[in-house]
Design an enzyme around this catalytic site. Structure first.
Site, PDB file in Angstrom:
ATOM      1  N   ASP A   1      -0.941   7.790   0.036  1.00  0.00           N
ATOM      2  CA  ASP A   1      -0.044   6.652  -0.064  1.00  0.00           C
ATOM      3  C   ASP A   1      -0.168   6.079  -1.476  1.00  0.00           C
ATOM      4  OD1 ASP A   1       1.810   4.734   0.662  1.00  0.00           O
ATOM      5  OD2 ASP A   1       0.794   4.189   2.518  1.00  0.00           O
TER       6      ASP A   1
ATOM      7  N   GLU B   1       5.106  -4.265   3.942  1.00  0.00           N
ATOM      8  CA  GLU B   1       3.656  -4.122   4.014  1.00  0.00           C
ATOM      9  C   GLU B   1       2.889  -5.150   3.199  1.00  0.00           C
ATOM     10  OE1 GLU B   1       2.365  -0.452   1.844  1.00  0.00           O
ATOM     11  OE2 GLU B   1       4.515  -0.148   1.710  1.00  0.00           O
TER      12      GLU B   1
END
Length: 836
Positions: free
Chosen positions: A333, A529
């Site tokens: 990520d 997020e």
């Protein structure tokens, strides 16, 4: 530790890794101390799975053997690196043979976040053409290009934006999930892209987590039931010796593992759980996705029992690739490898050795390539591990036809927002709605009714779509971005009129003619997020403007229907009590007609659809989290066919909201933390600053979101004239922190400075920062700590603090704000000069 200071200075200096943790971090460590310590998985405890043989057939493996034998070390290392299009040009690929590119949440072709499909297609072709130029040995490996298409091809204006996963979980329709996957794939591929970072297989357990809406459910069985369907929808069924169809794309099972199980629901946090729970809850979707042929998987930012997943070999290699038989490649990520112990964003052999196959290195790619190449030459990465990573990447590229037909024309611009896709999205919206209350059978709205539609979400395409829509946080979306989009107001007004009634839209809830019913659409503003993490599940713990609107309408004797937009279940008992009907609508996306299909009766007296959605998460009875005593349990949902009355609910939040409301963390992760808000005051007036923002200098202060250490973790301010940056909220009592000698701690980077006066306010009193700014380092992240006692000395009332930060300055100052919080003093500090 902070740099030393003299007795009469503010504590200031560069931030180092050994810095003292915040009070919240200390509290978390107390929880961790009693938790199981092991972060080494035993593969025997995990379920077996296997990537289909059609993916790893012998002919493919022989072809890869031949390629590996011809590739240079530089080419092999390049395959391991993925860069973001905002930080690389096609010409860079002539020197750096990278294997992959992505477009992050705020990246668009040629710097245009609102580019159309043709520009995306052209951009991919330009990069891929350069990547195909033969190397000295004649081997050329085209790049693979990925995007976050997580609820439709949400990167492109005019695309079909489906409900976020939490809404799809409420629909409980596996067949529809596969259709949505297929429609999404057609739109992604239609814009020339072959890889999406979806589906998310998280099983969120604490809805305070800002990514809760990316999970289908807190129920692992429901998540597992959707995993294969979405993979098959995106990719199709793999066939031996054949690439994916042109209208299909590679799927990504993410985020491995337990991103939905962190302590406190903290993004990038730590899942402190035993292995049995890790397997039973958080691994549930992965065997199904692997068996279905998912070509890629993504490692999670988070940790398991203190060890970052990007560096956990027992999970990535022994479990995922070993016991679960995953034959594709594991991508990281966003700079997640930099969080592994003893790593940085430009150097992390540990992650590759643990089983990561491709670094997601958006802006760190160049240094990472050079250092990884050096490590491979030195043997820090074994040749066998390097070849295994490259093999896995080449398998996926072969399955996507990138080696044989790299410039394959996948474009189908007409697929973007196609009529059948929009109809499917409308169906999904209708099926996702969950009816929690319908006293007096106020729903469906009767034909011929006079309907008032109000609330902040009634005509707001951003609120109903949520984060990951055009931009990362989704805050700047407008109706102009989706000309084929329909707000909830659009759908309701058309349906009411078609049934012989009248509909009016009012931002304030006022009306000229008394309505028969009011439909109030309200809920959470868009977030994504870590910027979406909240300290409590209480909806609007401060202000409660939406509740006030509901009560005002009820007091006038008007039946009230609430349509609640949210990325998680929330404590809304006061709002439910003030409503005759209450509908959990989640984040439905751009096709608001689906709401009207269920809420509004046609001329026959029946709605086009009944409610069929049921709760994918427990709905809380109070504001505590995780939810242990639900008001409505998993699977609850009323229908018109089975009406029921709901009695008055307790409005006790069940927790000390003053304590839970966050009185100490004002700004972090690029945004003000609830219930605090960020604004600027200058010649343009007082203006709020959104989580993801770019405020043009219409006044005297310009603002933009910037990446400092992670994505959008800072706000950059430039004073072009006089003005203030302000963080304020409800009155907070900080007397206890004062008694403990706490400081107001600010992490920032001074980007440019002047000699003009500057004042820092806390509450209604200030200290002068003129001398501090004159001597502050430029271009380096530093900390400024001011004892709370400094503000009290001149009479500040710390029992009632509504302004946590106010910096008044003049033209010439520029800084990037990273954190503002109350902290324990790390060393003795004194007040600067005198309190003004």
């Amino acid at each position: 530790m902070l740099a030393a200071c003299s007795h009469n200075q503010i504590v200031s200096g560069p931030l180092q890794q050994g810095a003292s943790p915040s009070p919240a971090a200390v509290a978390d460590k107390a929880v961790y101390a009693s938790a199981p310590a092991s972060a080494t998985a035993n593969p025997a405890f995990w379920p077996r799975a296997a990537s289909p043989s059609a993916f790893t057939d012998a002919a493919t493996e022989r072809r890869i053997d031949a390629l590996l034998a011809r590739m240079t070390l530089e080419q092999k290392v390049g395959q391991l690196i993925q860069a973001d299009i905002s930080a690389i040009t096609p010409a860079d690929l002539e020197r750096y043979p990278l294997g992959s590119l992505l477009a992050g949440g705020n990246s668009g072709p040629y710097g245009n976040e609102r580019a159309g499909a043709a520009d995306w297609d052209r951009l991919v072709r330009e990069f891929r053409t350069v990547s195909m130029k033969p190397a000295a040995n004649g081997v050329a490996i085209p790049i693979i290009f990925g995007v976050d298409a997580v609820h439709g091809h949400n990167n492109i204006p005019g695309a079909t934006v489906f409900p976020h996963n939490i809404g799809l979980g409420a629909a409980r329709d596996v067949a529809m999930i596969q259709k949505i996957g297929a429609a999404t794939a057609a739109e992604i591929a239609g814009s020339g892209i072959e890889w999406t970072f979806a589906p998310t297989l998280a099983v969120p357990q604490d809805a305070r987590w800002g990514r809760t809406y990316e999970g289908y459910s807190s129920d692992p069985a429901l998540v597992a039931s959707y995993a294969a369907a979405m993979v098959h929808g995106l990719q199709g069924v793999l066939a031996a010796g054949a690439p994916l169809d042109a209208g299909k794309v590679a799927a990504t099972a993410k985020h491995f593992l337990a991103d939905g199980g962190t302590v406190g629901g903290k993004d990038t946090g730590d899942a402190v759980i035993d292995e049995a729970e890790l397997v039973r809850i958080h691994a549930a979707g992965y065997p199904k996705a692997i068996d279905a042929g998912a070509l890629t998987a993504m490692a999670s930012f988070s940790s398991w029992n203190g060890v970052k997943n990007h560096g956990n070999k027992s999970l990535l290699t022994d479990v995922l690739k070993g016991q679960m038989g995953f034959g594709g490649f594991v991508v990281g990520d966003w700079n997640g490898h930099g969080q592994v112990a003893e790593c940085s964003v430009t150097q992390c052999a540990q992650a590759i050795n643990a089983g990561l196959d491709m670094f997601m290195a958006p802006d760190s790619w160049k240094g990472l390539y050079e250092n990884t190449l050096q490590q491979a030459r030195a043997g820090a990465i074994a040749p066998a591990r390097l070849d295994d990573a490259v093999r896995r990447i080449l398998r996926v590229k072969i399955k996507l036809d990138l080696l044989d037909n790299p410039l394959r024309d996948r474009s189908n611009y007409a697929a973007i927002g196609a009529a059948d896709h929009l109809a499917l999205a409308r169906e999904a919206v209708a099926k996702s709605l969950v009816l929690l209350k319908n006293n007096g059978s106020v729903l469906p709205v009767k034909p011929g009714a006079r309907v008032l539609v109000t609330g902040p979400g009634a005509d707001d395409i951003a609120m109903q779509s949520g984060g990951w829509t055009i931009s990362w946080q989704g805050t700047d979306v407008t109706k102009a971005d989706f000309k084929n989009g329909r707000t909830i107001w659009d759908g309701i007004s058309d349906a009411v009129r078609a049934a012989g009634g009248t509909a009016s839209l009012s931002a304030t809830g006022d009306f000229a003619a008394r309505p028969d019913v009011a439909i109030v659409v309200f809920g959470e503003r868009p977030y994504a997020e870590y910027q979406g993490d909240v300290p409590t599940l209480d909806y609007q713990p401060a202000g409660a403007q939406d509740l006030a609107l509901l009560k005002r309408l009820k007091a006038q004797g008007i039946p009230v229907v609430s349509v609640f937009l949210s990325g998680r279940p929330m404590f809304t008992n006061p709002e439910i009590n003030a409503s005759d009907a209450f509908v959990a609508a989640w984040l439905p996306g751009t096709q608001g007609d689906g709401v009207a299909d269920v809420l509004i009766a046609g001329r026959s007296g029946k709605a086009a659809r009944d409610f069929t959605g049921t709760l994918p998460f427990r709905w809380p009875a109070d504001a505590a989290a995780p939810v242990t005593q639900p008001l409505f349990d998993l699977g609850f949902g009323m229908t018109y066919q089975a009406p029921a009355q709901l009695g008055a609910l307790s409005e006790d939040p069940g927790i000390d909201l003053a304590a839970a409301m966050n009185v100490a963390n004002y700004f972090s992760g690029g945004r003000a933390r609830a219930p605090w808000s960020l604004s600027i005051a200058d010649a343009g007036g007082k203006r709020p600053v959104a989580a993801s923002s770019m405020v043009s200098p219409n006044g005297d202060i310009s603002v933009r979101s910037v990446d400092v250490t992670v994505q959008e973790d800072g706000k950059a301010f430039i004073w072009n004239g006089n003005g203030s940056v302000i963080i304020e909220g409800p009155s907070a009592n900080l007397e206890e922190q004062l008694r403990g000698g706490a400081v107001l701690s600010i992490d920032w980077r001074i980007d440019a400075k002047n000699a003009a006066p500057a004042q820092l306010f806390f509450g209604d009193k200030s200290v002068s920062l003129t001398e501090y700014l004159r001597n502050a380092p430029v271009g380096t992240i530093s900390n400024l700590s001011v004892p709370l006692a400094c503000f009290v000395r001149d009479g500040a009332d710390l029992a009632n603090v509504g302004t946590a930060f106010r910096l008044e300055a003049e033209a010439g100052l520029a800084l990037t704000l990273m954190a503002v919080r109350i902290d324990s003093p790390m060393q003795q500090a004194a007040c600067p000069e005198a309190v003004d």
